[in-house]
Design a protein around this motif. Structure first.
Motif, short mmCIF file in Angstrom:
data_model
loop_
_atom_site.label_atom_id
_atom_site.label_comp_id
_atom_site.label_asym_id
_atom_site.label_seq_id
_atom_site.Cartn_x
_atom_site.Cartn_y
_atom_site.Cartn_z
N ASP A 185 6.38 -17.23 -9.51
CA ASP A 185 6.52 -17.61 -10.92
C ASP A 185 8.00 -17.51 -11.28
O ASP A 185 8.53 -16.42 -11.48
CB ASP A 185 5.68 -16.67 -11.78
N MET A 186 8.66 -18.65 -11.35
CA MET A 186 10.11 -18.66 -11.56
C MET A 186 10.48 -17.98 -12.87
O MET A 186 11.41 -17.16 -12.92
CB MET A 186 10.63 -20.11 -11.54
N ALA A 187 9.77 -18.29 -13.93
CA ALA A 187 10.11 -17.73 -15.24
C ALA A 187 9.97 -16.22 -15.24
O ALA A 187 10.80 -15.50 -15.83
CB ALA A 187 9.23 -18.35 -16.33
N GLU A 188 8.93 -15.69 -14.59
CA GLU A 188 8.74 -14.24 -14.58
C GLU A 188 9.81 -13.54 -13.75
O GLU A 188 10.29 -12.47 -14.10
CB GLU A 188 7.35 -13.88 -14.07
N VAL A 189 10.20 -14.15 -12.63
CA VAL A 189 11.29 -13.58 -11.84
C VAL A 189 12.57 -13.54 -12.66
O VAL A 189 13.32 -12.54 -12.64
CB VAL A 189 11.49 -14.37 -10.54
N HIS A 190 12.85 -14.60 -13.40
CA HIS A 190 14.04 -14.60 -14.26
C HIS A 190 13.96 -13.48 -15.29
O HIS A 190 14.96 -12.79 -15.54
CB HIS A 190 14.17 -15.95 -14.98
N GLU A 191 12.79 -13.28 -15.87
CA GLU A 191 12.64 -12.22 -16.87
C GLU A 191 12.94 -10.86 -16.26
O GLU A 191 13.63 -10.02 -16.87
CB GLU A 191 11.22 -12.26 -17.45
N ILE A 192 12.45 -10.62 -15.05
CA ILE A 192 12.66 -9.34 -14.38
C ILE A 192 14.14 -9.10 -14.11
O ILE A 192 14.68 -8.03 -14.39
CB ILE A 192 11.86 -9.29 -13.07
N ALA A 193 14.81 -10.11 -13.54
CA ALA A 193 16.22 -9.94 -13.18
C ALA A 193 17.13 -9.91 -14.40
O ALA A 193 18.02 -9.05 -14.51
CB ALA A 193 16.65 -11.07 -12.24
N HIS A 194 16.90 -10.81 -15.33
CA HIS A 194 17.79 -10.91 -16.49
C HIS A 194 17.68 -9.69 -17.40
O HIS A 194 18.65 -9.33 -18.08
CB HIS A 194 17.49 -12.19 -17.26
N ALA A 195 16.51 -9.05 -17.40
CA ALA A 195 16.36 -7.83 -18.20
C ALA A 195 17.31 -6.73 -17.73
O ALA A 195 17.69 -5.85 -18.52
CB ALA A 195 14.92 -7.33 -18.13
N GLN A 196 17.71 -6.79 -16.47
CA GLN A 196 18.64 -5.82 -15.92
C GLN A 196 20.06 -6.37 -15.79
O GLN A 196 20.93 -5.72 -15.22
CB GLN A 196 18.16 -5.36 -14.53
N GLY A 197 20.28 -7.59 -16.30
CA GLY A 197 21.61 -8.19 -16.23
C GLY A 197 21.95 -8.79 -14.89
O GLY A 197 23.11 -9.14 -14.63
N ALA A 198 20.96 -8.96 -14.00
CA ALA A 198 21.20 -9.52 -12.67
C ALA A 198 20.99 -11.03 -12.68
O ALA A 198 20.30 -11.58 -13.55
CB ALA A 198 20.26 -8.87 -11.65
N LEU A 199 21.59 -11.69 -11.70
CA LEU A 199 21.40 -13.12 -11.50
C LEU A 199 20.32 -13.35 -10.46
O LEU A 199 20.02 -12.47 -9.65
CB LEU A 199 22.71 -13.77 -11.03
N VAL A 200 19.74 -14.56 -10.47
CA VAL A 200 18.76 -14.96 -9.45
C VAL A 200 19.30 -16.18 -8.72
O VAL A 200 19.72 -17.16 -9.35
CB VAL A 200 17.39 -15.28 -10.06
N LEU A 201 19.30 -16.12 -7.40
CA LEU A 201 19.71 -17.23 -6.55
C LEU A 201 18.48 -17.68 -5.77
O LEU A 201 17.94 -16.94 -4.95
CB LEU A 201 20.83 -16.79 -5.59
N TRP A 202 18.02 -18.91 -6.05
CA TRP A 202 16.81 -19.45 -5.44
C TRP A 202 17.13 -20.32 -4.23
O TRP A 202 18.08 -21.11 -4.26
CB TRP A 202 16.05 -20.32 -6.43
N ASP A 203 16.30 -20.21 -3.20
CA ASP A 203 16.23 -21.22 -2.16
C ASP A 203 15.01 -22.09 -2.49
O ASP A 203 13.87 -21.62 -2.46
CB ASP A 203 16.08 -20.58 -0.78
N LEU A 204 15.26 -23.35 -2.80
CA LEU A 204 14.21 -24.28 -3.23
C LEU A 204 13.77 -25.22 -2.11
O LEU A 204 13.10 -26.22 -2.38
CB LEU A 204 14.71 -25.11 -4.42
N SER A 205 14.12 -24.90 -0.87
CA SER A 205 13.93 -25.85 0.23
C SER A 205 12.50 -26.33 0.37
O SER A 205 12.26 -27.51 0.66
CB SER A 205 14.39 -25.23 1.54
N HIS A 206 11.51 -25.46 0.18
CA HIS A 206 10.11 -25.85 0.36
C HIS A 206 9.43 -26.15 -0.97
O HIS A 206 8.20 -26.28 -1.03
CB HIS A 206 9.36 -24.76 1.12
N ALA A 207 10.22 -26.27 -2.02
CA ALA A 207 9.67 -26.56 -3.35
C ALA A 207 10.16 -27.88 -3.92
O ALA A 207 9.37 -28.67 -4.45
CB ALA A 207 10.02 -25.43 -4.32
N VAL A 208 11.45 -28.15 -3.80
CA VAL A 208 12.02 -29.32 -4.49
C VAL A 208 11.44 -30.61 -3.90
O VAL A 208 11.38 -30.80 -2.70
CB VAL A 208 13.56 -29.30 -4.40
N GLY A 209 10.99 -31.47 -4.78
CA GLY A 209 10.35 -32.72 -4.38
C GLY A 209 8.85 -32.63 -4.28
O GLY A 209 8.18 -33.65 -4.16
#
Length: 427
Positions: A185-209
């Motif tokens: 769940d991309m949005a939930e991962v963002h919520e978890i990381a951003h709540a602590q001031g961290a960035l998220v770097l995604w590998d979208l290789s098996h998702a994009v398209g």
């Protein structure tokens, strides 16, 4: 299987995306291809486009053609952003390979979060991703925190929440697991990381398209991804690189080159990064490979990513239903999420002789993929796979499985060493 075949014919007749199958180069007679997660099918328009570029832009215009390719990484990046990523103009470029882009953005993320000492990654991430991130962490004096992921169900987000704290600079994850197909769940991962001031770097290789991505709407920070899988850009096509617009001025990538310079053609003695997404470029792009990404983007744009995702869920659902009835009783075991909403575009199964099984399937002209040590991965591509292809794939799979007659699959049992690799070569 005849009942399944009749049902497949009805589904194909009702499928609004069915006409797209004919807009790909045909599969050789007798072959069934369920490996779009490794290499996407060739769009029928791609060869003519490349011929026009080679003979016209290169052959006729010679060096003059070079100037029209200077902004090619941004132009194709903008197209990917609009069609497949849910990103804004000026946030995506096509450059280098996924691993190099991951290196550049991991370093850039550390620079954008000075004073933070921890990089978080999970142990089911693609091996190259883990290698790159571990190397960056070691080279920059950062601690690497590795989170355990269930190899079938995917990463538990409460486990991730416990691992991310105020010392975390960046969290590096794959949106879709290359093995199980588990979709985060991309949005939930963002919520978890951003709540602590961290960035998220995604590998979208098996998702994009294949997954309907909305990077802007979910507040994505950084992303990379292969373009030769579900984006069908062809082998050798560079990867995508995404940086949210407001982060671009904070993140300076470490591989400085003339394509990322503010005055690209001025040849200044000192490096001065461009203020836009172009700062993440390094050297001259392989123009022919980047151009080859465009025909598939045209197809995806015409179909619409919401419809592509719906077809993907339907195909994998149909596949798992048939496999559950026909293949699981013969020794295959599910190795991914059962819920179509929680998986990407591929389905994975365990088998104690997977390393022998995949080349045997290839001998039966059914092309799927193998992942170490005991998994078979099937990737029906939404625009180029028919429901009838799924039925035929399961039929051939059943025939091959009956020849193996493996012992009952036991959880925790040892996996025999394969005598051949997935391509039939002796080990």
């Amino acid at each position: 299987m005849e009942k399944a075949a009749r049902r497949a014919r009805r589904l194909d007749a009702q499928d609004p995306l069915a006409p797209f199958v004919d807009r790909f180069a045909p599969v050789p007679d007798g072959q069934v291809f369920l490996n779009g997660g490794s290499l996407g099918r060739l769009p029928a328009a791609t060869p003519a486009l490349l011929d026009r570029v080679v003979r016209g832009d290169w052959g006729d215009r010679l060096a003059r053609a070079r100037t029209q390719w200077l902004d090619l990484p941004q132009r194709v990046g903008n197209r990917m952003a609009a069609v497949a990523l849910g990103a804004r103009p000026g946030e995506v470029v096509v450059s280098d390979c996924t691993s190099v882009n991951l290196y550049k953005l991991t370093v850039a993320a550390l620079d954008a979060r000075p004073g933070r000492r921890t990089v978080v990654v999970d142990d089911d991430n693609f091996p190259t991703d883990r290698y790159v991130v571990a190397g960056v962490a070691a080279g920059h004096g950062r601690a690497l925190r590795t989170v355990h992921t269930d190899p079938d169900a995917g990463l538990d987000l409460e486990t991730l929440r416990a691992a991310v704290d105020e010392d975390t600079a960046v969290v590096v994850l794959s949106l879709v697991s290359h093995r199980s197909g588990a979709l985060l769940d991309m949005a939930e991962v963002h919520e978890i990381a951003h709540a602590q001031g961290a960035l998220v770097l995604w590998d979208l290789s098996h998702a994009v398209g294949a997954v309907d991505l909305q990077l802007a709407a979910t507040g994505a920070d950084l992303a990379v991804g292969a373009t030769y899988k579900h984006l069908m850009a062809g082998p050798g096509c560079p990867a995508l690189l995404y940086v949210r617009r407001d982060l671009q001025s904070q993140a300076v990538q470490p591989v400085h080159g003339w394509y990322g310079h503010r005055e690209q053609l001025a040849m200044r003695p000192e490096y001065d990064p461009d203020p836009t997404i172009r700062r993440f470029l390094t050297g001259t792009p392989p123009a022919l490979s980047v151009v080859a990404a465009e025909p598939a983007l045209d197809l995806l744009a015409e179909a619409g990513m919401a419809a592509v995702r719906a077809k993907s869920r339907a195909l994998t659902g149909f596949l798992t239903e048939l496999a559950g009835a026909v293949l699981v009783p013969r020794g295959l075991r599910p190795a991914g999420p059962a819920d179509p909403e929680r998986r990407g575009a591929h389905v994975t199964y365990r088998h104690p002789q997977a390393g022998k099984l995949v080349p045997a399937l290839a001998e039966a002209e059914l092309f799927v993929d193998y992942t170490h040590p005991d998994r078979v991965r099937l990737s029906p591509a939404p625009l180029s796979t028919r429901y009838a292809d799924v039925v035929e794939a399961v039929r051939r799979f059943r025939e091959v499985l009956t020849a193996f007659d493996p012992p009952p699959y036991r959880k925790g049992a040892g996996v025999p060493e394969a005598a051949v690799d997935p391509y039939g070569r002796a080990l």
